[in-house]
Every structure is written in structure tokens, then in C-alpha cells.
Design a protein around this motif. Structure first.
Motif, PDB file in Angstrom:
ATOM      1  N   ASN A 199     -27.698   6.936   4.281  1.00 41.84           N
ATOM      2  CA  ASN A 199     -26.343   7.461   4.443  1.00 41.84           C
ATOM      3  C   ASN A 199     -26.265   8.381   5.665  1.00 41.84           C
ATOM      4  OD1 ASN A 199     -23.575   8.139   3.459  1.00 41.84           O
ATOM      5  ND2 ASN A 199     -24.493  10.141   3.114  1.00 41.84           N
ATOM      6  N   LYS A 200     -27.238   9.274   5.804  1.00 45.42           N
ATOM      7  CA  LYS A 200     -27.243  10.209   6.935  1.00 45.42           C
ATOM      8  C   LYS A 200     -27.465   9.473   8.260  1.00 45.42           C
ATOM      9  CE  LYS A 200     -28.701  14.325   4.373  1.00 45.42           C
ATOM     10  NZ  LYS A 200     -29.802  15.317   4.138  1.00 45.42           N
ATOM     11  N   TYR A 201     -28.306   8.450   8.231  1.00 44.06           N
ATOM     12  CA  TYR A 201     -28.501   7.604   9.416  1.00 44.06           C
ATOM     13  C   TYR A 201     -27.160   7.065   9.902  1.00 44.06           C
ATOM     14  CZ  TYR A 201     -28.783   2.804  11.284  1.00 44.06           C
ATOM     15  OH  TYR A 201     -28.564   1.638  11.999  1.00 44.06           O
ATOM     16  N   ALA A 202     -26.393   6.502   8.976  1.00 46.73           N
ATOM     17  CA  ALA A 202     -25.131   5.869   9.356  1.00 46.73           C
ATOM     18  C   ALA A 202     -24.085   6.892   9.794  1.00 46.73           C
ATOM     19  CB  ALA A 202     -24.607   5.035   8.196  1.00 46.73           C
ATOM     20  N   LEU A 203     -24.078   8.057   9.158  1.00 51.17           N
ATOM     21  CA  LEU A 203     -23.116   9.090   9.553  1.00 51.17           C
ATOM     22  C   LEU A 203     -23.343   9.520  11.000  1.00 51.17           C
ATOM     23  CD1 LEU A 203     -23.042  11.325   6.333  1.00 51.17           C
ATOM     24  CD2 LEU A 203     -21.195   9.866   7.191  1.00 51.17           C
ATOM     25  N   ASP A 204     -24.596   9.768  11.365  1.00 49.57           N
ATOM     26  CA  ASP A 204     -24.890  10.176  12.745  1.00 49.57           C
ATOM     27  C   ASP A 204     -24.693   9.025  13.720  1.00 49.57           C
ATOM     28  OD1 ASP A 204     -25.348  12.834  12.354  1.00 49.57           O
ATOM     29  OD2 ASP A 204     -27.530  12.724  12.374  1.00 49.57           O
ATOM     30  N   PHE A 209     -21.610   6.432  18.032  1.00 45.22           N
ATOM     31  CA  PHE A 209     -20.833   5.246  18.393  1.00 45.22           C
ATOM     32  C   PHE A 209     -19.455   5.642  18.920  1.00 45.22           C
ATOM     33  CE2 PHE A 209     -17.690   2.009  17.335  1.00 45.22           C
ATOM     34  CZ  PHE A 209     -18.277   0.842  17.800  1.00 45.22           C
ATOM     35  N   GLN A 210     -18.760   6.542  18.198  1.00 47.85           N
ATOM     36  CA  GLN A 210     -17.406   6.914  18.617  1.00 47.85           C
ATOM     37  C   GLN A 210     -17.421   7.757  19.883  1.00 47.85           C
ATOM     38  OE1 GLN A 210     -14.414   5.777  17.303  1.00 47.85           O
ATOM     39  NE2 GLN A 210     -13.786   6.645  19.267  1.00 47.85           N
ATOM     40  N   LYS A 289     -21.801  12.048  26.998  1.00 48.93           N
ATOM     41  CA  LYS A 289     -22.843  11.021  26.916  1.00 48.93           C
ATOM     42  C   LYS A 289     -24.104  11.582  26.260  1.00 48.93           C
ATOM     43  CE  LYS A 289     -24.936   7.403  29.785  1.00 48.93           C
ATOM     44  NZ  LYS A 289     -26.372   7.705  29.701  1.00 48.93           N
ATOM     45  N   LYS A 290     -24.469  12.788  26.626  1.00 55.79           N
ATOM     46  CA  LYS A 290     -25.663  13.425  26.051  1.00 55.79           C
ATOM     47  C   LYS A 290     -25.464  13.699  24.554  1.00 55.79           C
ATOM     48  CE  LYS A 290     -29.666  15.709  26.301  1.00 55.79           C
ATOM     49  NZ  LYS A 290     -29.724  16.427  25.008  1.00 55.79           N
ATOM     50  N   ALA A 291     -24.279  14.115  24.172  1.00 52.61           N
ATOM     51  CA  ALA A 291     -23.997  14.380  22.765  1.00 52.61           C
ATOM     52  C   ALA A 291     -24.135  13.103  21.945  1.00 52.61           C
ATOM     53  CB  ALA A 291     -22.597  14.959  22.602  1.00 52.61           C
ATOM     54  N   ALA A 292     -23.659  11.979  22.499  1.00 55.07           N
ATOM     55  CA  ALA A 292     -23.790  10.689  21.820  1.00 55.07           C
ATOM     56  C   ALA A 292     -25.257  10.315  21.665  1.00 55.07           C
ATOM     57  CB  ALA A 292     -23.041   9.607  22.590  1.00 55.07           C
ATOM     58  N   GLU A 293     -26.033  10.507  22.703  1.00 47.23           N
ATOM     59  CA  GLU A 293     -27.461  10.186  22.663  1.00 47.23           C
ATOM     60  C   GLU A 293     -28.197  11.032  21.628  1.00 47.23           C
ATOM     61  OE1 GLU A 293     -28.461  10.876  26.714  1.00 47.23           O
ATOM     62  OE2 GLU A 293     -27.817   8.879  27.402  1.00 47.23           O
ATOM     63  N   ASP A 294     -27.820  12.309  21.526  1.00 45.40           N
ATOM     64  CA  ASP A 294     -28.458  13.202  20.553  1.00 45.40           C
ATOM     65  C   ASP A 294     -28.170  12.748  19.121  1.00 45.40           C
ATOM     66  OD1 ASP A 294     -29.488  14.727  22.586  1.00 45.40           O
ATOM     67  OD2 ASP A 294     -28.000  16.339  22.420  1.00 45.40           O
ATOM     68  N   LYS A 295     -26.937  12.314  18.873  1.00 46.01           N
ATOM     69  CA  LYS A 295     -26.586  11.839  17.525  1.00 46.01           C
ATOM     70  C   LYS A 295     -27.366  10.580  17.159  1.00 46.01           C
ATOM     71  CE  LYS A 295     -23.722  14.963  16.198  1.00 46.01           C
ATOM     72  NZ  LYS A 295     -24.111  15.880  15.074  1.00 46.01           N
ATOM     73  N   ALA A 297     -30.340   9.726  18.346  1.00 35.54           N
ATOM     74  CA  ALA A 297     -31.738  10.127  18.106  1.00 35.54           C
ATOM     75  C   ALA A 297     -31.889  10.692  16.695  1.00 35.54           C
ATOM     76  CB  ALA A 297     -32.169  11.157  19.141  1.00 35.54           C
ATOM     77  N   SER A 298     -30.903  11.492  16.277  1.00 38.22           N
ATOM     78  CA  SER A 298     -30.927  12.051  14.929  1.00 38.22           C
ATOM     79  C   SER A 298     -30.811  10.944  13.885  1.00 38.22           C
ATOM     80  CB  SER A 298     -29.773  13.049  14.759  1.00 38.22           C
ATOM     81  OG  SER A 298     -29.695  13.504  13.426  1.00 38.22           O
ATOM     82  N   ALA A 299     -29.915   9.990  14.127  1.00 39.75           N
ATOM     83  CA  ALA A 299     -29.724   8.877  13.190  1.00 39.75           C
ATOM     84  C   ALA A 299     -31.027   8.119  12.983  1.00 39.75           C
ATOM     85  CB  ALA A 299     -28.646   7.939  13.724  1.00 39.75           C
TER      86      ALA A 299
END
Length: 327
Positions: A199-204, A209-210, A289-295, A297-299
Motif C-alpha cells: 500500500n505504501k509503495y503505491a501511495l508514494d 507519477f503525478q 523533478k527531484k521531488a518526483a524521483e525521491d518519491k 525511490a521511497s516507493a
């Protein structure tokens, strides 16, 4: 693994099922309107996540196919209503439902898909406790989608914080990805700990993605995205790039210019380019772009709980695809 190729493969696998749950009934005008979006194809990311999550926990993916269809119907139900609210006239190369049919039929078609999804879920061949878990995730996701859409409407033409932006896209995008992933894991009879990790994988992943989708709206290739680059500025769309620019731009003249472009549907191409350049110069586009990449990596980190498998490999590749696509 090539996530795009895998998605195409999974799309073919679920297309038949997607086209099998809406029978020919009267009034056919409503049936045809309900079928238009789900039958037209698309990335099929959510159905693919359902099947992959089920397989990754050792479940029987054939039992997850109906849930994959139900999630896709819910996704398309939201698209029908969103298109009407946004006044969009085209989707996937076709007239939107409210344009091709009419507004009442569009609302009813969305409602019909929503109802059909729950009918499908009610008939899943799984233990009752797992069924309740799926209903909990899916129902909460639809509720949150409505909240996110309202936030999105209220966010236009005003300064909102990065926290408000993140909450909005979390509700609008992430929660249905998560319902798909957690639901697939529950069909596969995963433990609560594994369901929570997926669930947490998909949330991040949904957040990444967005955020990347917003990035493509500014920095993408319009010939590939099918969208006018920079048009989000004209619409006054609240994105991380916009919130970052408004919060950090100290040059009063540039700030005034940016605000004059933001939400101005009559802004010229030159003005839109100027607004995009202002965002680029202050570092807003790179920040997004960096914020998306961080999410992302967390996912991916949450999937360490799973044993190695082709389905796990796909889930990792799908996360990378979310921020490395052209459309």
C-alpha cells in the motif's frame, strides 16, 4: 524489465475481461457511453498493479482479474466526471462522453461504471475477511478521490502551499493506485504487514507519477504528450512548480509578471514561454523533478519485504517508468 512492454502485454490480457462485464442492455445509449472509456484502452497501470501485487505475494493472478477490471472501471468513472467538470472535449482521440452524448448521460455512465465495479468486487472468489479489506481500501479511495477533486477545483487561481498541493495529488492520484496494489495483495492472501508495505509503495509511486505528469506538462514534448506545453499555466493549475515559484521568487517585477500569466487563458505563446523560463530560472522545474524521483525511490524501498519474482521486478520497473516516460 521494460515496464512499458509489460504494460502492453498486461493490457492485452485484461482487455477481454474489461469488455466482458457490461452486457447488452437497454437503454443501449447508456451502455455505449459506459463502455467508451474502458474499452478504448490506455496505460492500464492500475489493472497491471492489481495482478502484479497478487502474483508478488504468491497468489493466483487469475482470481485477481475481476478486481483489476473493477479498479479500471472506477478509474474511468472518475475520468468521465472529471472531463465534464474540467470542460475537456477530447480524450484518447475521441469526444469526451458529455460532448459525444450529453451531460446527463455522462453522469449516469460514470455512476453505472461505479456500481458495476462494486458488483464485480462482491463476486470475488476470496475469503470474507479479505473481501472486507478490499472494500475498505476501495471505498476509502473513492471517497478520497472526491475530496481531492474538490481540492483541485479550490486550488485554482490562488496561492496554495506545497503541503496542500501534495495532499491534493495524494487524494486525486495515489489512493486509487494504493487500492489496486493493496487489493491485489489481499486477493493473494498476503499478511497485513505485506499488504501495508505494498500500500505504501503505491501511495508514494502515485505521488511521483503525478509530480512527473505535471513536469511533462511544462517540460515534455507536446508531439508525444498530446498536450500543449505550458497550458497548465494558462489554466492556473496548481503544481509543485507553481507553488515553489510563488513561494521563492523574490524579484517583484518577475513575480508580478508570473502572476499575470498564471490562470490567464488569453496569455500569448510568448508570455507562456516567459512564465516557463521564470520557473526554470528559479529552479522550480528541477525541484519538481527531484521531488518526483525521491518519491519513487521511497516507493521502491517498501518492496524489499517481497521475495524476488517477475512480478516484484515489474513493480520496481513500473515505479521507474512513472518518472521516465514521455506521455
Amino acid at each position: 524489465m521494460d515496464a512499458k512492454q509489460y504494460l502492453m502485454q498486461k493490457s492485452k490480457e485484461v482487455d477481454g475481461a474489461i469488455k466482458s462485464f457490461i452486457p447488452d442492455e437497454e437503454p443501449m445509449r447508456l451502455i455505449e457511453a459506459s463502455r467508451q472509456y474502458p474499452y478504448a484502452g490506455g496505460k492500464r497501470m492500475r489493472p497491471a498493479i492489481v495482478l502484479a501485487a497478487c502474483g508478488a505475494v504468491g497468489g493466483d493472478k487469475s482470481k485477481a482479474v475481476p478486481l483489476a477490471v473493477a479498479i479500471e472501471y472506477i478509474h474511468n468513472f472518475t475520468l468521465i466526471h472529471d472531463d465534464y467538470m474540467d470542460g475537456d472535449e477530447m480524450r484518447r482521440g475521441m469526444k469526451t462522453i458529455h460532448v459525444g452524448y450529453d451531460m446527463p448521460t455522462a453522469i449516469l455512465a460514470g455512476d453505472a461504471l461505479f456500481a458495476k465495479a462494486y458488483q464485480i468486487i462482491a463476486e470475488l472468489d476470496i475469503p470474507s475477511d479479505n473481501m472486507r479489506g478490499i472494500l475498505k481500501f476501495v471505498s476509502k479511495a473513492v471517497w478520497d478521490l472526491a475530496r481531492g477533486q474538490q481540492f483541485d477545483i479550490e486550488n485554482e487561481h490562488q496561492l496554495v502551499s506545497e503541503e496542500r498541493y501534495t495532499e491534493t495529488i495524494f487524494l486525486k492520484t495515489s489512493v486509487l493506485f494504493a487500492a489496486a496494489a493493496a487489493g491485489g495483495a489481499l486477493v493473494g492472501n498476503a499478511s497485513p504487514e505485506v499488504v501495508e508495505a505494498i500500500n505504501k509503495y503505491a501511495l508514494d509511486m502515485g505521488l511521483g507519477f503525478q509530480m512527473f505528469d505535471d513536469y511533462l506538462g511544462i517540460a515534455g514534448d507536446s508531439s508525444k504528450t498530446g498536450k500543449s506545453v505550458g497550458n497548465d499555466l494558462r489554466k492556473g493549475k496548481c503544481t509543485l512548480m507553481v507553488t515553489y515559484t510563488l513561494e521563492n521568487l523574490k524579484d517583484e517585477a518577475k513575480l508580478a509578471k508570473f502572476k499575470s500569466i498564471l490562470g490567464n487563458m488569453n496569455a500569448t505563446e510568448e508570455e507562456v514561454r516567459e512564465g516557463m523560463q521564470i520557473m526554470k530560472d528559479i529552479g522550480a522545474i528541477e525541484y519538481n523533478k527531484k521531488a518526483a524521483e525521491d518519491k519513487i525511490a521511497s516507493a521502491k524501498s517498501y518492496l524489499s519485504i517481497l521475495p524476488d519474482s517477475e512480478d516484484k521486478e515489474f513493480m520496481l520497473a513500473l515505479a521507474d517508468y512513472a518518472i521516465n516516460r514521455e506521455v
